[in-house]
Design an enzyme around this catalytic site. Sequence first.
Site, PDB file in Angstrom:
ATOM      1  N   ASP A  30     -33.462  30.894 -18.095  1.00 28.66           N
ATOM      2  CA  ASP A  30     -32.470  30.478 -17.932  1.00 28.66           C
ATOM      3  C   ASP A  30     -31.833  30.048 -19.477  1.00 28.66           C
ATOM      4  O   ASP A  30     -32.616  29.420 -20.024  1.00 28.66           O
ATOM      5  CB  ASP A  30     -32.425  28.916 -17.140  1.00 28.66           C
ATOM      6  CG  ASP A  30     -31.258  28.720 -16.374  1.00 28.66           C
ATOM      7  OD1 ASP A  30     -30.118  28.861 -16.991  1.00 28.66           O
ATOM      8  OD2 ASP A  30     -31.469  28.473 -15.065  1.00 28.66           O
ATOM      9  N   ASP A  59     -26.178  30.171 -18.294  1.00 27.29           N
ATOM     10  CA  ASP A  59     -25.657  28.951 -17.880  1.00 27.29           C
ATOM     11  C   ASP A  59     -23.968  28.829 -18.551  1.00 27.29           C
ATOM     12  O   ASP A  59     -23.662  29.048 -19.678  1.00 27.29           O
ATOM     13  CB  ASP A  59     -26.320  27.649 -18.473  1.00 27.29           C
ATOM     14  CG  ASP A  59     -25.782  26.431 -17.593  1.00 27.29           C
ATOM     15  OD1 ASP A  59     -26.290  26.385 -16.458  1.00 27.29           O
ATOM     16  OD2 ASP A  59     -25.579  25.455 -18.332  1.00 27.29           O
ATOM     17  N   GLU A 110     -23.417  32.607 -15.324  1.00 26.31           N
ATOM     18  CA  GLU A 110     -22.940  31.956 -14.250  1.00 26.31           C
ATOM     19  C   GLU A 110     -21.379  31.351 -14.861  1.00 26.31           C
ATOM     20  O   GLU A 110     -21.502  30.925 -15.846  1.00 26.31           O
ATOM     21  CB  GLU A 110     -23.820  30.462 -14.246  1.00 26.31           C
ATOM     22  CG  GLU A 110     -23.159  29.464 -13.354  1.00 26.31           C
ATOM     23  CD  GLU A 110     -23.302  27.968 -13.640  1.00 26.31           C
ATOM     24  OE1 GLU A 110     -23.610  27.097 -12.519  1.00 26.31           O
ATOM     25  OE2 GLU A 110     -23.602  27.723 -14.831  1.00 26.31           O
ATOM     26  N   HIS A 123     -29.979  25.936  -7.160  1.00 29.77           N
ATOM     27  CA  HIS A 123     -30.668  24.574  -7.401  1.00 29.77           C
ATOM     28  C   HIS A 123     -29.383  23.438  -7.557  1.00 29.77           C
ATOM     29  O   HIS A 123     -29.579  22.293  -7.811  1.00 29.77           O
ATOM     30  CB  HIS A 123     -31.348  24.680  -8.941  1.00 29.77           C
ATOM     31  CG  HIS A 123     -30.555  25.210  -9.992  1.00 29.77           C
ATOM     32  ND1 HIS A 123     -29.862  26.047 -10.251  1.00 29.77           N
ATOM     33  CD2 HIS A 123     -29.881  24.226 -11.027  1.00 29.77           C
ATOM     34  CE1 HIS A 123     -29.125  26.208 -10.868  1.00 29.77           C
ATOM     35  NE2 HIS A 123     -29.023  25.372 -11.572  1.00 29.77           N
ATOM     36  N   ASP A 124     -28.161  24.263  -7.372  1.00 30.50           N
ATOM     37  CA  ASP A 124     -26.967  23.243  -7.353  1.00 30.50           C
ATOM     38  C   ASP A 124     -26.292  22.940  -6.137  1.00 30.50           C
ATOM     39  O   ASP A 124     -25.025  22.350  -6.097  1.00 30.50           O
ATOM     40  CB  ASP A 124     -25.805  23.981  -8.543  1.00 30.50           C
ATOM     41  CG  ASP A 124     -26.047  23.955 -10.072  1.00 30.50           C
ATOM     42  OD1 ASP A 124     -27.104  22.909 -10.219  1.00 30.50           O
ATOM     43  OD2 ASP A 124     -25.574  24.808 -10.637  1.00 30.50           O
TER      44      ASP A 124
HETATM   45  C1  NOJ Z   1     -24.880  24.638 -14.423  1.00 31.71           C
HETATM   46  C2  NOJ Z   1     -26.309  24.297 -14.010  1.00 31.71           C
HETATM   47  O1  NOJ Z   1     -26.473  25.498 -12.865  1.00 31.71           O
HETATM   48  C3  NOJ Z   1     -26.439  23.272 -13.527  1.00 31.71           C
HETATM   49  O2  NOJ Z   1     -27.700  22.612 -12.974  1.00 31.71           O
HETATM   50  C4  NOJ Z   1     -26.280  22.099 -14.689  1.00 31.71           C
HETATM   51  O3  NOJ Z   1     -26.310  20.849 -14.438  1.00 31.71           O
HETATM   52  C5  NOJ Z   1     -24.871  22.549 -15.516  1.00 31.71           C
HETATM   53  N1  NOJ Z   1     -24.676  23.986 -15.482  1.00 31.71           N
HETATM   54  C6  NOJ Z   1     -25.089  22.002 -16.970  1.00 31.71           C
HETATM   55  O4  NOJ Z   1     -25.868  23.064 -17.683  1.00 31.71           O
END
Ligand code: NOJ
Length: 546
Positions: free
Chosen positions: A113, A210, A251, A323-324
Amino acid sequence: MAVPAEMKAEDSMLNRKYQDFLRWVVYQIYPRSFMDSNGDGIGDLNGIIEKLDYIRQLGINAVWLCPCYQSPNDDNGYDISDYENIMTEFGTMKDMERLISELHKRDMKLIMDLVPNHTSTAHRWFRESRKGKDNPYSDFYYWYDEIPNDWKSAFCGSAWEYDHIRGQYYLHSFAVSQADLNWENPAVVRAMQDVVDFWIGKGVDGFRVDVIDMISKDFNKGHNGFGPRLHEFIRDLFDRDNARYLFTVGESGVQDIDEMIRHCAAERNELSTLFLFDHMECGRKDKFTPKPDTLKSLRNILIRWQQETDKHDLLYTLFYDNHDQSPMISRIANDREYRYESATAMAAMLYLLKGIPFIYQGQEIGMTASHYNSIDCFDDVESINTYREFCREMSAEEALEKINFGSRDNARHPMPWNDQPQGGFTAGEPWMPLYSRYHEINVDKDLASERSVYRFYQRLLSLRADQRTLLYGSVKVLSSENDPFFIYTRTLDNDTWIVACNFESTQRINLPFDCEAPALSNMNRNGMAGEYAPYECAVAHVRKTE
Ligand code: NOJ
């Protein structure tokens, strides 16, 4: 993937690589919660190594590791204080080198990541930068005497924070301790190239990047992302000899195909693919508010992107969870009496489309949303800040229900390995409460069951790996937008496979093909056509006509 006519000879290497990527099946690990090997209650790299065979046997050949760099953990590792060292609780650089070599020994890839938009305020760059304007790191971040706009932090409140040491405001698009890097400063670009090179040197095979859209800001138009230099910065990172052939998945908030082409067309040398999030809205009005919904809306979104990406020779990412997000199965299917059927039908519906499967830890055993009785059980900064905001507008009980529905901790609790104390995750005290259904849903129990979600995934992934048609074949949708089921075919040359997934009610499904006996079914069907029970699915080879 067909070679687009306009491609130059020297690009064909890259294109061949795209074909290889279609063979990747990625398992996403949240290291903090996967497996604890030393009893401190926190998952670690050695714990991951212990479980590599479990992952490999599922049919996985690549692992995406959420951040495991040094971090104060205000946002669990997405607040990095040192990109080139391992988080103490997770192990050492030696452990990381061993993990890479154990993965490679098993013919598995590693995707790290990469978090290029922000660092922790504990990072040396920020500690230097805040010292003053004549510091070499002074312009590594966005500093202003007055708050220049009304940008909000994704985790509630203003995105600007006053720093008493420097006597100025800095930008933090996420937590207060996650300061946005100023990519307009060429030294920042070079520093992030060094990070990429460091990890390439360690032998990693790719990066998940990210919030990539945020590294270029447009202050004039007031957009905290998709700024005018975005594509230039992405190329600065990856359009370099040592990086060009890596697998990179961004992402991003990209919402239309033209944007996706600009990021991912092979000849642009930017990213291999993107995570697209349209389907995350299925089953919810917003992240914390449920909406009655069915697999139908999910199907319609998937089809649209599948067709668009296929038409433009782009790689598509196939994922439900990460994970989000709270698990998709709990938002859009039946995670109680039809849990096995829902989990398996959803797998067939998605992972036999054309693209790269991403499977989030626990998804392979049909893990559902969790439930906690107190806000004290939550750890996630987004959940806690949002809860405080909700409590201004509603009762604490209502606020807690909303957090239970949408919290990222639904995906971040310890992995349930068995029904023993601490779910087999740790010999110590787990860093956050266990998954609320771990007695009922855990790896050991799933593997011992006649109706094992893991084994269904295993059969699906092995079929996909064996059949070139299921990897490279074109997709044709046979069901229509309003049908209460999803039927599609994959065809390569003269070879066709058919996938049928029923939704929540019993249905008769007729097929325009003569099929062999199902090669995969979640209810041991004998033939493809006929009555389908709720969430029944089946996959078969179409009989060839002479
Ligand atoms: C996206 C990530 O997937 C998330 O978990 C994170 O809190 C934010 N970006 C900030 O890095």
